[in-house]
Write a protein that holds these residues in place. Structure first.
Motif, PDB file in Angstrom:
ATOM      1  N   GLY A  99     -92.505  16.750  -3.155  1.00 42.48           N
ATOM      2  CA  GLY A  99     -91.456  15.731  -3.106  1.00 42.48           C
ATOM      3  C   GLY A  99     -91.856  14.402  -2.511  1.00 42.48           C
ATOM      4  O   GLY A  99     -90.993  13.560  -2.228  1.00 42.48           O
ATOM      5  N   VAL A 100     -93.149  14.169  -2.305  1.00 47.34           N
ATOM      6  CA  VAL A 100     -93.600  12.894  -1.731  1.00 47.34           C
ATOM      7  C   VAL A 100     -93.547  11.815  -2.808  1.00 47.34           C
ATOM      8  O   VAL A 100     -93.939  12.048  -3.959  1.00 47.34           O
ATOM      9  N   LYS A 101     -93.065  10.635  -2.433  1.00 45.49           N
ATOM     10  CA  LYS A 101     -92.981   9.526  -3.377  1.00 45.49           C
ATOM     11  C   LYS A 101     -93.732   8.311  -2.839  1.00 45.49           C
ATOM     12  O   LYS A 101     -93.827   8.091  -1.639  1.00 45.49           O
ATOM     13  N   GLU A 106     -92.350   6.134  -7.472  1.00 48.06           N
ATOM     14  CA  GLU A 106     -93.104   7.026  -8.352  1.00 48.06           C
ATOM     15  C   GLU A 106     -93.547   8.272  -7.575  1.00 48.06           C
ATOM     16  O   GLU A 106     -93.848   8.194  -6.378  1.00 48.06           O
ATOM     17  N   PRO A 107     -93.599   9.431  -8.235  1.00 45.79           N
ATOM     18  CA  PRO A 107     -94.011  10.653  -7.527  1.00 45.79           C
ATOM     19  C   PRO A 107     -95.504  10.663  -7.214  1.00 45.79           C
ATOM     20  O   PRO A 107     -96.329  10.214  -8.010  1.00 45.79           O
ATOM     21  N   LEU A 144     -99.778  19.766  -7.621  1.00 48.89           N
ATOM     22  CA  LEU A 144     -99.780  19.938  -6.171  1.00 48.89           C
ATOM     23  C   LEU A 144    -101.021  20.658  -5.650  1.00 48.89           C
ATOM     24  O   LEU A 144    -101.031  21.156  -4.534  1.00 48.89           O
ATOM     25  N   THR A 145    -102.068  20.705  -6.456  1.00 49.25           N
ATOM     26  CA  THR A 145    -103.298  21.394  -6.047  1.00 49.25           C
ATOM     27  C   THR A 145    -104.520  20.547  -6.381  1.00 49.25           C
ATOM     28  O   THR A 145    -104.630  20.011  -7.482  1.00 49.25           O
ATOM     29  N   VAL A 146    -105.409  20.438  -5.400  1.00 50.12           N
ATOM     30  CA  VAL A 146    -106.676  19.731  -5.596  1.00 50.12           C
ATOM     31  C   VAL A 146    -107.810  20.670  -5.194  1.00 50.12           C
ATOM     32  O   VAL A 146    -107.781  21.243  -4.105  1.00 50.12           O
ATOM     33  N   LYS A 167    -102.597   5.954  -8.305  1.00 48.75           N
ATOM     34  CA  LYS A 167    -103.338   5.799  -9.558  1.00 48.75           C
ATOM     35  C   LYS A 167    -102.623   4.844 -10.505  1.00 48.75           C
ATOM     36  O   LYS A 167    -103.265   4.024 -11.176  1.00 48.75           O
ATOM     37  N   HIS A 168    -101.292   4.926 -10.550  1.00 52.08           N
ATOM     38  CA  HIS A 168    -100.555   4.133 -11.543  1.00 52.08           C
ATOM     39  C   HIS A 168    -100.654   2.631 -11.290  1.00 52.08           C
ATOM     40  O   HIS A 168    -100.330   1.836 -12.170  1.00 52.08           O
TER      41      HIS A 168
END
Length: 597
Positions: A99-101, A106-107, A144-146, A167-168
């Motif tokens: 839920g971080v924006k 933007e998410p 949600l995974t790196v 990134k956007h």
């Protein structure tokens, strides 16, 4: 009928009273702005360009890393809520917060992490690229995974405070433009949103109301640039600012007399050095005589560091030796008695005599065998009076052993241009701040940082190999040995003469604000941003309520008194009205109050 009339009047009074709540209760508290004075603004607000400690302070507020430091400088999750590492320590899996924006709504996703790390690695720009050495691939199985893989175990994976970028926004900036794109309106996930940066004046941030970690208690944050510390101290004393960074050593005793100001002067994670141009390349504009180690050692022997600390820094520093400061005690190497070049003009002269540098023409300045004088340019930063005084003292000390200097006082911008654009310098005085992990400051001295972070243009292949070795050595005792050897090597080659470990001198107002948080003894330029999140205006109800709140308290009392007066007036009118009805009924119908009640 009387009962009905009385009931109607009572309801009227109660209804009116609902609108007579004191104004102080109805209105919300005014937004609070924390004003901070400093004498050095960010050189850039792009993480690909900035090198200054002021810039990293802003990055900690606007952006978040995957992993941050707690107040004990231990790794804790931030954008990553947890992580795991494989048994062979070559695969790291990070699970991200939900839920971080971004500040623009933007998410935030794993794609942002992958983009940030890979772009920093490819470009090699800025302070943060070095954190990512050894990472060979980054995968994002879901939002949600790196998953990061390394070719060898990575000792400092959890010490990376690399700010994660959106990134956007950044994906449209070409690799060629990264070195110049100004990032004029930064967008992060951090505790504060960017508002405005007016170069030479201030930078303003505002609270991120949707911050996922811990909301700040202040609404706005303004860093105000001062041309000198004297003016900044006066602003602090009269309440124009709430805190001050980069204070001068001579101002400590003045501020300690102020009962509402807490001043700290403590050894911090940085140093002030005399940097010597050590680049053998023909393109260097430095004096080639400084490539001689004997001359560097003689300069070191000739400098009385303790005297400089006592006189130029009013005792608010510790004489320096090696690259990593003693505040990072596990990593700091202190030279042995045999290795240490203590102050000794006689030893300086002996070293120069043995190397064949003598005064051949009787002018007081030594020359080499071809008659080239040992006379070097020394650049000093004009805005730092302590460094200017130190430079003047060094000029006098070197003269006594037959080394001449030409002092040039310049602003930071010109000094940076002379260092990084042309290598057009012999010596200068400046300083570095360090991280909790030794890799970043050790990396500054590597060959591949010539033209980037390196400001002495030092190159040593063996040193470069040791940097990679320490980064992949997991056992801390073994890693410490490697880091020690690197510092020994630098101390002997002397591209830097570490003059001192200068104290961080900061001050905060404790009359208006509470919750100030020290991390490793300092409020600002700490390893995390907790101080900014915890500080808040002093409660008006407290015994030492903030002076700025006194008028609000008085206003609240007046509002309450005024409201009470109006309410009592209405009640009296209502009672009289009821009385009038009773009298009228008595006259007209002869009915007693008791009977009608």
């Amino acid at each position: 009928m009387f009962k009905k009339s009385f009931s109607f009047i009572l309801m009227f009074v109660l209804l009116i009273s609902c609108f007579l709540v004191p104004v102080s209760k109805a209105k919300e508290a005014d937004p609070f702005t924390l004003n901070i004075g400093w004498t050095s603004e960010p050189d850039s607000i792009s993480p690909f360009i900035a090198y200054s400690i002021s810039a990293t302070e802003i990055f900690k507020l606007i952006y978040d890393p995957l992993v941050a430091f707690d107040n004990d400088v231990k790794p804790v999750g931030r954008l990553a809520k947890d992580w795991s590492v494989s048994d062979d320590r070559l695969t790291w899996t990070f699970h991200l917060q939900e839920g971080v924006k971004w500040h623009d709504g933007e998410p935030f996703t794993s794609a942002d992490v992958k983009f940030t790390y890979e772009t920093l690695q490819e470009s090699g720009l800025g302070l943060y690229a070095g954190y990512l050495d050894g990472i060979t691939s980054i995968e994002t199985p879901d939002d949600l995974t790196v998953v990061m893989k390394t070719d060898k175990p990575k000792a400092n994976m959890l010490q990376s405070t690399t700010p994660i970028l959106p990134k956007h926004i950044w994906e449209d900036v070409s690799m060629e433009d990264l070195e110049t794109w100004p990032n004029e309106a930064p967008v992060g996930t951090g505790a504060f949103k960017f508002v405005e940066f007016k170069k030479g004046e201030f930078i303003k941030l505002e609270k991120n109301e949707d911050y996922f970690y811990k909301k700040a208690n202040i609404d706005n944050l303004v860093f105000i640039l001062y041309a000198n510390t004297d003016t900044m101290v006066q602003s602090l004393k009269i309440g124009e600012i709430d805190s001050a960074i980069n204070l001068g050593a001579n101002q400590v005793p003045l501020l300690e007399k102020e009962k509402d100001i807490d001043v700290v002067s403590t050894s911090t994670h940085g140093f002030t050095e005399l940097s010597i141009n050590s680049w053998p390349d023909p393109k260097s504009k430095g004096n080639p005589l400084l490539l001689n180690k004997d001359i560097k050692h003689a300069i070191s022997y000739a400098i009385d560091k303790q005297k400089i600390v006592d006189v130029a820094y009013a005792g608010q520093a510790t004489p320096g030796t090696t690259l990593i400061p003693p505040s990072l005690e596990f990593w700091h190497y202190e030279p042995s008695k045999e290795e240490l070049r203590s102050y000794s003009p006689d030893k300086a002269k002996e070293t120069l005599d043995s190397a064949g540098f003598t005064d051949r023409d009787g002018d007081g300045i030594r020359e080499d065998s071809e008659g080239n004088p040992l006379k070097f340019r020394l650049m000093l930063r004009s805005k730092t009076s302590e460094e200017v005084r130190a430079g003047e003292m060094i000029e006098s000390m070197l003269e006594k052993v037959g080394i001449g200097t030409e002092i040039e006082t310049v602003d930071d911008g010109l000094l940076g241009d002379r260092i990084y654009d042309d290598a057009d310098f012999d010596m200068f005085i400046w300083g570095w701040g360090t991280d909790a992990d030794p890799t970043t400051i050790l990396r500054v001295m590597t060959s591949d940082q010539i033209g980037n972070l390196s400001d002495s243009y030092y190159a040593n292949e063996e040193y470069d190999k040791l940097l990679q070795e320490q980064a992949t050595t997991i056992d801390e005792e073994n890693r410490q040995d490697v880091v020690y050897n690197m510092q020994k090597m630098l101390y002997d080659d002397a591209p830097y003469i570490i003059l001192m470990y200068e104290n961080a001198i900061q001050a905060v107002n404790t009359d208006k604000l509470e919750g100030w948080t020290k991390v490793n003894g300092v409020y600002f330029f700490a390893f995390n941003n907790e101080n900014y999140l915890n500080v808040k205006p002093v409660s008006a109800a407290g015994d030492s309520g903030a002076k700025d709140n006194e008028s609000d308290v008085a206003g609240a009392s007046e509002d309450s008194s005024s409201s009470s007066t109006v309410l009592w007036t209405i009640l009296i009118i209502a009672v009289l009205a009821v009385g009038g009805v009773v009298i009228a009924r008595r006259k007209n119908k002869g009915v007693s109050i008791d009977d009608d009640m």
